[in-house]
Structure formats: structure tokens, C-alpha cells
Motif scaffolding. Structure first.
Motif, PDB file in Angstrom:
ATOM      1  N   SER A 186     -11.189   1.836  -4.719  1.00 19.74           N
ATOM      2  CA  SER A 186     -12.149   2.517  -3.857  1.00 19.74           C
ATOM      3  C   SER A 186     -13.257   1.537  -3.494  1.00 19.74           C
ATOM      4  O   SER A 186     -13.759   0.812  -4.360  1.00 19.74           O
ATOM      5  CB  SER A 186     -12.769   3.715  -4.577  1.00 19.74           C
ATOM      6  N   LEU A 245      -2.363   0.668  -4.380  1.00 22.57           N
ATOM      7  CA  LEU A 245      -1.392  -0.413  -4.304  1.00 22.57           C
ATOM      8  C   LEU A 245      -0.230  -0.067  -5.217  1.00 22.57           C
ATOM      9  O   LEU A 245      -0.430   0.382  -6.345  1.00 22.57           O
ATOM     10  CB  LEU A 245      -2.010  -1.741  -4.745  1.00 22.57           C
ATOM     11  N   ARG A 259       0.839  -1.199   0.000  1.00 23.44           N
ATOM     12  CA  ARG A 259       0.000   0.000   0.000  1.00 23.44           C
ATOM     13  C   ARG A 259       0.873   1.248   0.000  1.00 23.44           C
ATOM     14  O   ARG A 259       1.902   1.298   0.662  1.00 23.44           O
ATOM     15  CB  ARG A 259      -0.874   0.011   1.244  1.00 23.44           C
ATOM     16  N   ASP A 299     -10.341   6.408   4.265  1.00 25.09           N
ATOM     17  CA  ASP A 299     -10.632   5.089   4.823  1.00 25.09           C
ATOM     18  C   ASP A 299     -11.138   4.116   3.773  1.00 25.09           C
ATOM     19  O   ASP A 299     -10.944   2.913   3.903  1.00 25.09           O
ATOM     20  CB  ASP A 299     -11.672   5.203   5.943  1.00 25.09           C
ATOM     21  N   HIS A 305     -10.411  -7.736   1.376  1.00 28.89           N
ATOM     22  CA  HIS A 305     -10.546  -6.650   2.353  1.00 28.89           C
ATOM     23  C   HIS A 305     -11.939  -6.028   2.401  1.00 28.89           C
ATOM     24  O   HIS A 305     -12.339  -5.514   3.439  1.00 28.89           O
ATOM     25  CB  HIS A 305      -9.506  -5.564   2.087  1.00 28.89           C
ATOM     26  N   ILE A 332      -4.800   8.334  -0.414  1.00 33.08           N
ATOM     27  CA  ILE A 332      -4.020   7.536   0.535  1.00 33.08           C
ATOM     28  C   ILE A 332      -4.574   7.653   1.946  1.00 33.08           C
ATOM     29  O   ILE A 332      -4.598   6.671   2.699  1.00 33.08           O
ATOM     30  CB  ILE A 332      -2.527   7.938   0.468  1.00 33.08           C
ATOM     31  N   GLU A 333      -5.048   8.835   2.315  1.00 30.00           N
ATOM     32  CA  GLU A 333      -5.534   9.049   3.680  1.00 30.00           C
ATOM     33  C   GLU A 333      -7.005   8.659   3.872  1.00 30.00           C
ATOM     34  O   GLU A 333      -7.480   8.605   5.000  1.00 30.00           O
ATOM     35  CB  GLU A 333      -5.310  10.506   4.081  1.00 30.00           C
ATOM     36  N   GLN A 385      -5.301   2.370  -8.084  1.00 29.34           N
ATOM     37  CA  GLN A 385      -6.163   2.956  -7.053  1.00 29.34           C
ATOM     38  C   GLN A 385      -7.411   2.103  -6.913  1.00 29.34           C
ATOM     39  O   GLN A 385      -8.025   1.711  -7.911  1.00 29.34           O
ATOM     40  CB  GLN A 385      -6.566   4.375  -7.446  1.00 29.34           C
ATOM     41  N   CYS A 421       1.162   1.203 -10.217  1.00 34.25           N
ATOM     42  CA  CYS A 421       0.201   1.440  -9.140  1.00 34.25           C
ATOM     43  C   CYS A 421      -1.210   1.218  -9.643  1.00 34.25           C
ATOM     44  O   CYS A 421      -1.453   1.168 -10.850  1.00 34.25           O
ATOM     45  CB  CYS A 421       0.341   2.850  -8.574  1.00 34.25           C
ATOM     46  N   GLN A 442     -10.367   4.055   0.479  1.00 35.37           N
ATOM     47  CA  GLN A 442      -9.543   3.987  -0.724  1.00 35.37           C
ATOM     48  C   GLN A 442      -8.137   3.524  -0.381  1.00 35.37           C
ATOM     49  O   GLN A 442      -7.682   3.657   0.744  1.00 35.37           O
ATOM     50  CB  GLN A 442      -9.460   5.349  -1.407  1.00 35.37           C
ATOM     51  N   VAL A 443      -7.474   3.002  -1.389  1.00 33.95           N
ATOM     52  CA  VAL A 443      -6.086   2.577  -1.241  1.00 33.95           C
ATOM     53  C   VAL A 443      -5.406   2.673  -2.603  1.00 33.95           C
ATOM     54  O   VAL A 443      -6.069   2.565  -3.639  1.00 33.95           O
ATOM     55  CB  VAL A 443      -6.009   1.126  -0.674  1.00 33.95           C
TER      56      VAL A 443
END
Length: 172
Positions: free
Chosen positions: A75, A60, A5, A55, A113, A52-53, A73, A71, A57-58
Motif C-alpha cells: 500500500s 504481487l 501483479r 489505485d 513505483h 486489487i482494484e 500486499q 503473495c 495498493q497492489v
């Protein structure tokens, strides 16, 4: 290749990678660029930090030692649905299989997840080669189209007023 991440410390290198793959002359070394359709930026450091910040979303990352080579993204939309965006591979590594590996890892992440049952994405409708790439990986056009954010330079400067997004979806 390591997959992890993104953290806020990755933002400068992550931003440089995304811009090099989507815009300008460096993007033309790869086949997934949008340089013929859009000028300006693809994203900015502020938007990456917000992702990134968040909750839900991420991002990789694919890393080779300390270099960020790709990378994606993700959501969490809810109701069994996740959204995939910003799939990026270093232009010099495109056609190496890294994009496919990022897709596999993204699909696994949202299942594990977020218990997602489907992944959705939008692709600029005029990018038939890119849509075909995703179709070969099991994504299908839903028939839905969404407007491109014309006039919002955070997403680039369109070279055509006809740009719009096609929606693709895949069960995961």
C-alpha cells in the motif's frame, strides 16, 4: 518462478492460498501460521478485490506455471512510506527462500513505483518468531503498538484478548 501483479481473475486461487497459509490445519504445515492465535478467516474475496482494484495498493504474486505459490500486499501510504502486508507463502514451500524473494521484490516495487524510502508493517506482537524473521531482513521494531481489530470477524476470531500488533519499519 514468475512475479506479477494480481488481477481480479486471480482472486479465487489467491484467497485459497492465503487461508491455507494462515488458518486451519493446512497452515500448520508451515511455520508462519496464526492458527494457534486466531480462528475464522484471514481475509475474504471482497477484501482482496478491493485491494486489487485500489489505485494505491497492489498484490504481487509469485506463480509457478499457473499455481499461485506466494503473495504480498503493498500500500502506498504517502510521504515516502509504503505498507507491507499479507506476506504469504504456500505452507509446503515455506523455508524455500520464496518469502525472502517476495520481500526483495516488494521493496523494489515500492522504491520504483512509489519512490518510497521506508516500508512499514504490523505483526502480531505475540509472534516473536515471525518478528525475528523480519528483523533478520532489516526491519526494526519502532516501539509502537496498534490494537488488533477484536470483534471484526473479517480479520479472524482471536483466541486471546491480548492480541495486538507491533509496528516494524525498514528503510528501502
Amino acid at each position: 518462478m514468475n512475479f506479477d501483479r494480481a488481477g481480479t481473475g486471480d482472486i479465487p486461487r489467491l484467497h485459497a492460498l492465503v487461508e491455507s497459509a494462515y488458518r486451519g490445519e493446512s497452515a500448520r504445515r508451515g511455520w508462519t501460521h496464526e492458527a494457534d492465535l486466531l480462528g475464522g478467516q484471514r481475509t475474504d474475496a471482497k477484501a482482496l478485490r478491493e485491494i486489487i482494484e485500489a489505485d494505491s495498493q497492489v498484490i504481487l504474486l509469485a506463480k509457478n506455471v499457473d499455481a499461485i505459490t506466494g503473495c504480498v500486499q503493498l500500500s502506498h501510504v504517502g510521504d515516502g512510506l509504503a505498507y507491507l502486508g499479507l506476506l504469504t507463502v504456500d505452507p509446503d514451500l515455506q523455508a524455500s527462500g520464496l518469502g525472502k524473494e517476495l520481500l526483495v521484490r516488494a521493496e523494489q516495487f515500492v522504491r520504483d513505483h512509489w519512490q518510497a524510502r521506508a516500508m512499514e508493517m504490523t505483526v502480531i506482537r505475540q509472534r516473536s518468531d515471525l518478528i525475528a524473521y523480519y528483523e533478520r531482513r532489516g526491519y526494526a521494531r519502532t516501539g509502537e503498538h496498534r490494537p488488533f481489530p477484536h470483534g471484526d470477524e473479517r480479520f479472524g476470531r482471536p483466541k486471546s484478548p491480548e492480541l495486538e500488533f507491533a509496528v516494524l519499519r525498514k528503510p528501502v
